[in-house]
Design a protein around this motif. Sequence first.
Motif, PDB file in Angstrom:
ATOM      1  N   ARG A  48      -4.863  -0.188  -6.961  1.00 58.03           N
ATOM      2  CA  ARG A  48      -4.780   0.796  -5.877  1.00 58.03           C
ATOM      3  C   ARG A  48      -3.757   1.886  -6.153  1.00 58.03           C
ATOM      4  NH1 ARG A  48      -4.988  -3.176  -0.620  1.00 58.03           N
ATOM      5  NH2 ARG A  48      -7.202  -3.632  -0.756  1.00 58.03           N
ATOM      6  N   ARG A 104      -9.952  -1.630   3.291  1.00 55.36           N
ATOM      7  CA  ARG A 104      -8.835  -2.426   2.757  1.00 55.36           C
ATOM      8  C   ARG A 104      -9.271  -3.845   2.416  1.00 55.36           C
ATOM      9  NH1 ARG A 104      -4.155  -0.294   6.762  1.00 55.36           N
ATOM     10  NH2 ARG A 104      -3.691   1.589   5.586  1.00 55.36           N
ATOM     11  N   GLU A 144      -9.693  -0.632   7.963  1.00 57.62           N
ATOM     12  CA  GLU A 144      -9.542  -2.070   7.729  1.00 57.62           C
ATOM     13  C   GLU A 144     -10.675  -2.616   6.860  1.00 57.62           C
ATOM     14  OE1 GLU A 144      -6.857  -3.901   8.275  1.00 57.62           O
ATOM     15  OE2 GLU A 144      -6.032  -1.995   8.949  1.00 57.62           O
ATOM     16  N   ARG A 176      -0.651   4.886   4.380  1.00 56.92           N
ATOM     17  CA  ARG A 176      -0.897   4.222   3.095  1.00 56.92           C
ATOM     18  C   ARG A 176       0.230   3.254   2.811  1.00 56.92           C
ATOM     19  NH1 ARG A 176      -4.122   8.195  -0.429  1.00 56.92           N
ATOM     20  NH2 ARG A 176      -4.827   9.611   1.156  1.00 56.92           N
ATOM     21  N   GLN A 177      -0.093   2.267   2.012  1.00 61.47           N
ATOM     22  CA  GLN A 177       0.948   1.341   1.603  1.00 61.47           C
ATOM     23  C   GLN A 177       1.933   2.095   0.728  1.00 61.47           C
ATOM     24  OE1 GLN A 177      -1.186  -1.812  -0.323  1.00 61.47           O
ATOM     25  NE2 GLN A 177      -1.251  -2.995   1.560  1.00 61.47           N
TER      26      GLN A 177
END
Length: 188
Positions: free
Chosen positions: A182, A75, A72, A118-119
């Motif tokens: 990213r 991020r 977090e 992961r996104q």
Amino acid sequence: MIRVLITASSPESRAGLESLLRASPDISVVHDDDAADPDVVIADWDRAGEDLPPAAAVILLADDSERGWAVEALRSGVRGVLARDATPSQIVAAVEAAAAGLVVLQAEDIETVLAAPRQARTTESLSPRESEVLGMLAEGASNKAIAYRLGISEHTVKFHVTSIMTKLNAGSRTEAVTLGIRQGLIML
């Protein structure tokens, strides 16, 4: 010279960090009143949400490792996470690495970061023109400036920006740029 601002909550922590950082010839410790543009900020984990200089690389000091907190922190834009009991050489190395644009983690946190979900990447890729527009968004160009540089109408630029935001699932231009960086779609 790396300019470092220390925002540790206790005076003892600040004094200790300042003492060990001043021993390094490549580091200059700055204080709140003269900290217009520090390169690195060392902050306590519990102060992570406070107003910190936006351009500075932030290193957080934490007491213990909760699962997911390092993920977090990264991020949210933090450059480093260290234990409060890190050695002086680890702290100096972390400051130097963060100032150079690198990410700093404790060895035990690396597995957690690597295992974090992961996104999702975009399912639909950007067109070459959309990639070009995204790059200009990253430069901070307005729709009008993008239109002028590409020789297209502002309406067409708005269409491209909307398409980029939809494909990246972004809620704002800034988020689109962040996601583009990213995902390796643009390089700064």
